[in-house]
Each structure stands twice: as structure tokens, then as C-alpha cells.
Design a protein around this motif. Structure first.
Motif, PDB file in Angstrom:
ATOM      1  N   GLY A  35       7.808  -7.502  -6.977  1.00 47.64           N
ATOM      2  CA  GLY A  35       6.531  -6.929  -6.563  1.00 47.64           C
ATOM      3  C   GLY A  35       6.325  -5.512  -7.072  1.00 47.64           C
ATOM      4  O   GLY A  35       5.225  -5.140  -7.485  1.00 47.64           O
ATOM      5  N   GLN A  36       7.385  -4.691  -7.050  1.00 47.57           N
ATOM      6  CA  GLN A  36       7.263  -3.320  -7.547  1.00 47.57           C
ATOM      7  C   GLN A  36       6.905  -3.299  -9.026  1.00 47.57           C
ATOM      8  O   GLN A  36       6.039  -2.525  -9.458  1.00 47.57           O
ATOM      9  CB  GLN A  36       8.587  -2.570  -7.363  1.00 47.57           C
ATOM     10  N   ALA A  37       7.548  -4.154  -9.796  1.00 47.22           N
ATOM     11  CA  ALA A  37       7.265  -4.219 -11.237  1.00 47.22           C
ATOM     12  C   ALA A  37       5.826  -4.651 -11.476  1.00 47.22           C
ATOM     13  O   ALA A  37       5.152  -4.143 -12.386  1.00 47.22           O
ATOM     14  CB  ALA A  37       8.235  -5.182 -11.920  1.00 47.22           C
ATOM     15  N   ASP A  38       5.334  -5.584 -10.655  1.00 51.47           N
ATOM     16  CA  ASP A  38       3.957  -6.053 -10.828  1.00 51.47           C
ATOM     17  C   ASP A  38       2.947  -4.995 -10.412  1.00 51.47           C
ATOM     18  O   ASP A  38       1.845  -4.915 -10.975  1.00 51.47           O
ATOM     19  CB  ASP A  38       3.745  -7.358 -10.057  1.00 51.47           C
ATOM     20  N   ILE A  39       3.305  -4.154  -9.435  1.00 49.96           N
ATOM     21  CA  ILE A  39       2.441  -3.020  -9.089  1.00 49.96           C
ATOM     22  C   ILE A  39       2.357  -2.064 -10.277  1.00 49.96           C
ATOM     23  O   ILE A  39       1.274  -1.606 -10.646  1.00 49.96           O
ATOM     24  CB  ILE A  39       2.958  -2.296  -7.831  1.00 49.96           C
TER      25      ILE A  39
ATOM     26  N   ASP B 298       0.824  -1.210   0.000  1.00 54.98           N
ATOM     27  CA  ASP B 298       0.000   0.000   0.000  1.00 54.98           C
ATOM     28  C   ASP B 298       0.855   1.255   0.000  1.00 54.98           C
ATOM     29  O   ASP B 298       0.541   2.244  -0.679  1.00 54.98           O
ATOM     30  CB  ASP B 298      -0.946  -0.004   1.196  1.00 54.98           C
ATOM     31  N   SER B 299       1.932   1.259   0.766  1.00 55.66           N
ATOM     32  CA  SER B 299       2.816   2.431   0.802  1.00 55.66           C
ATOM     33  C   SER B 299       3.436   2.698  -0.562  1.00 55.66           C
ATOM     34  O   SER B 299       3.534   3.849  -1.002  1.00 55.66           O
ATOM     35  CB  SER B 299       3.909   2.236   1.848  1.00 55.66           C
ATOM     36  N   LEU B 300       3.844   1.644  -1.246  1.00 54.64           N
ATOM     37  CA  LEU B 300       4.408   1.806  -2.582  1.00 54.64           C
ATOM     38  C   LEU B 300       3.380   2.353  -3.568  1.00 54.64           C
ATOM     39  O   LEU B 300       3.728   3.020  -4.540  1.00 54.64           O
ATOM     40  CB  LEU B 300       4.942   0.458  -3.089  1.00 54.64           C
TER      41      LEU B 300
END
Length: 274
Positions: free
Chosen positions: A143-147, A40-42
């Protein structure tokens, strides 16, 4: 899997969470915020709650937080909750899950000293990131890339993750609906293949996931694309699910769980009789 490394990211943390982390650091343990609060923070959201994972064993956690208000949430599985300033911070020892005999819960857990062991047991890449004010962001599975791609992707093989815990099938659809994401190809295929596992999940847990799913921003698309899966979880036919999705699309107001269930169940011919 990427190498174990930290990435540049600063996550604002409430005082009670910093208190928990600082206590663990001072006692010589490693500790990270983990899971949904990092996701959520990202995404620029303020998390509704915070989970912490640590190298401290259950008895060691009890010692670190002696004198504080704690709830022994599940010490057998390494979880202790610290209550501070009306905030509950759930702390869990890094662990490796044993076999999932009932397709829902691990039969045993093994505590470990490595954060990487703990992250690899988690369900989706967007939920498998950790953050420490000392070390920064740890993202081993993209995970960042998938966000950024707005994708729900399992950690490892989707079929294996869903076979361990059948509820993850609905969790994949729920996160896709609530976050406005789409299951990736492997995840979507496994959702369909393993739908029968939902028969082993309690009605209470199914209800909790469906309630969030039908109120999500992407509910219409998910209900249309996965109508047979949702129909199976309800014990009805997919036509009722698709009809409800059509009705949701016309609803311009804030989604109400009561109204959306009313539309969903209005023409359901349930197979279970419930």
C-alpha cells in the motif's frame, strides 16, 4: 504477498482511539487502526474517522467496553461502535468473508484470530494497511508503494474483488478521483469488463460514490477515461459525461456537488427515465 511484518511509522492518534486500543490491549487482545485512517495518515492528512480491527469477538468487545457508551452497529458481522468525546470509533473483529451472493454483501462471516486474514479481504492495497502503537505499520500488499506511485490497485485479482462487490467498481474510480491517483492496468480493465454489475447496486450507493467522484481533484481525467462506466451508472450516454468533464475543467472554484450534478445532468438523455 509480503511476509507479515511491521514497518517503522508513527501515527498520531486522538485520545478516544488510544482509549479503545488500550482497553483492548489490557484485556489481552490485539488491535489495530485499519483502512482509510492509516492511508490518510501516511499521506500527511488528518483522518476524518478511525476504524479499529481486533482479535476480540463481539461478546468480548461488549465486555471490554461495558459501562461505556456503545452502539451495536452490526454484531452479527462483528462490529461494535464506541462513542467517546463525541467521536465514533467502529471496532470490528478480524474476519473472513463468505460468498457474496448478491454482488454486494457477504452471505456469512467467519471470525479469525489473524490480522492477515482480515486484511486480505479488503478492496485496495491503500486501504489494506493496519497500524498499532505497539507493533507499528503492517503493510502486506504494498500500500505504501502504491501511495508513492499514486496508483489504485486491488488486493489480489481485480476481477475477483469487483465480482464480490460491484460497488467497488465505482469506489476504484472515486478513490482515483479524490486522491488524484490512477487505477492500475488490471484494475482499469476489470472496471470496464464488469461494469454491468453496477445494475445490481442501489441508486443510493451509486449516488454516494458519484457525489464524491465528481468533486475529486482528478474528476476530469477519470470522467474522460471511464465515461462509459459512469454513463452506465447514471443510465445515460458517455457524451454527456465527457461534456460535463469539459465543463469541470473550466471551473476554477471549489467544486460544488449541486453545480457539478447540474452540469452533468443538463444534457443527459437518461435511459431509465429517473
Amino acid at each position: 504477498m509480503n511476509d507479515m511484518k511491521q514497518q517503522s511509522f508513527s501515527m498520531p492518534l486522538p485520545e478516544p482511539v488510544m482509549f479503545v486500543l488500550d482497553r483492548l490491549y489490557a484485556a489481552g487482545y490485539t488491535a489495530y487502526c485499519v483502512g482509510g485512517c492509516v492511508r490518510d495518515s501516511l499521506m500527511g492528512k488528518v483522518p476524518s474517522d478511525y476504524d479499529v480491527t481486533t482479535s476480540a469477538r463481539p461478546d468480548e468487545m461488549k465486555s471490554v467496553f461495558s459501562g461505556e457508551r456503545v452502539v451495536e452497529t452490526g454484531l452479527k458481522h462483528g462490529t461494535l461502535t464506541v462513542v467517546r468525546d463525541k467521536m465514533n470509533i467502529e471496532i470490528t473483529t478480524y474476519r473472513i468473508d463468505g460468498d457474496y451472493g448478491d454482488c454486494r454483501h457477504p452471505e456469512s462471516v467467519t471470525f479469525t484470530d489473524r490480522l492477515s486474514d482480515d486484511l486480505c479481504r479488503r478492496d485496495f492495497t491503500v486501504n489494506a494497511m493496519a497500524y498499532s502503537p505497539r507493533d507499528g505499520l503492517v503493510d502486506l500488499y504494498g500500500g505504501q508503494a502504491d501511495i508513492r506511485a499514486r496508483v489504485i490497485r486491488c488486493v489480489g485479482r481485480a476481477e475477483e474483488r469487483f465480482s464480490e462487490d460491484g460497488l467497488r467498481i465505482l469506489r476504484a474510480l472515486r478513490f482515483s478521483s479524490v486522491l488524484g491517483f490512477t487505477p492500475d492496468e488490471d484494475c482499469a480493465a476489470a472496471v470496464y469488463r464488469l461494469t454491468p454489475l453496477l445494475s445490481k447496486i442501489s441508486r443510493e450507493r451509486i449516488y454516494a460514490e458519484l457525489t464524491k467522484l465528481i468533486r475529486g481533484r482528478n474528476a476530469v481525467a477519470i470522467m474522460r477515461d471511464f465515461a462509459p462506466v459512469i454513463a452506465f451508472s447514471l443510465g445515460t450516454d458517455e457524451t454527456a459525461v465527457k461534456n460535463a468533464a469539459d465543463s469541470y475543467e473550466k471551473d476554477s472554484g471549489t467544486p460544488s456537488a449541486v453545480m457539478r450534478y447540474a452540469l452533468l445532468l443538463s444534457d443527459c438523455d437518461t435511459k431509465t427515465g429517473e
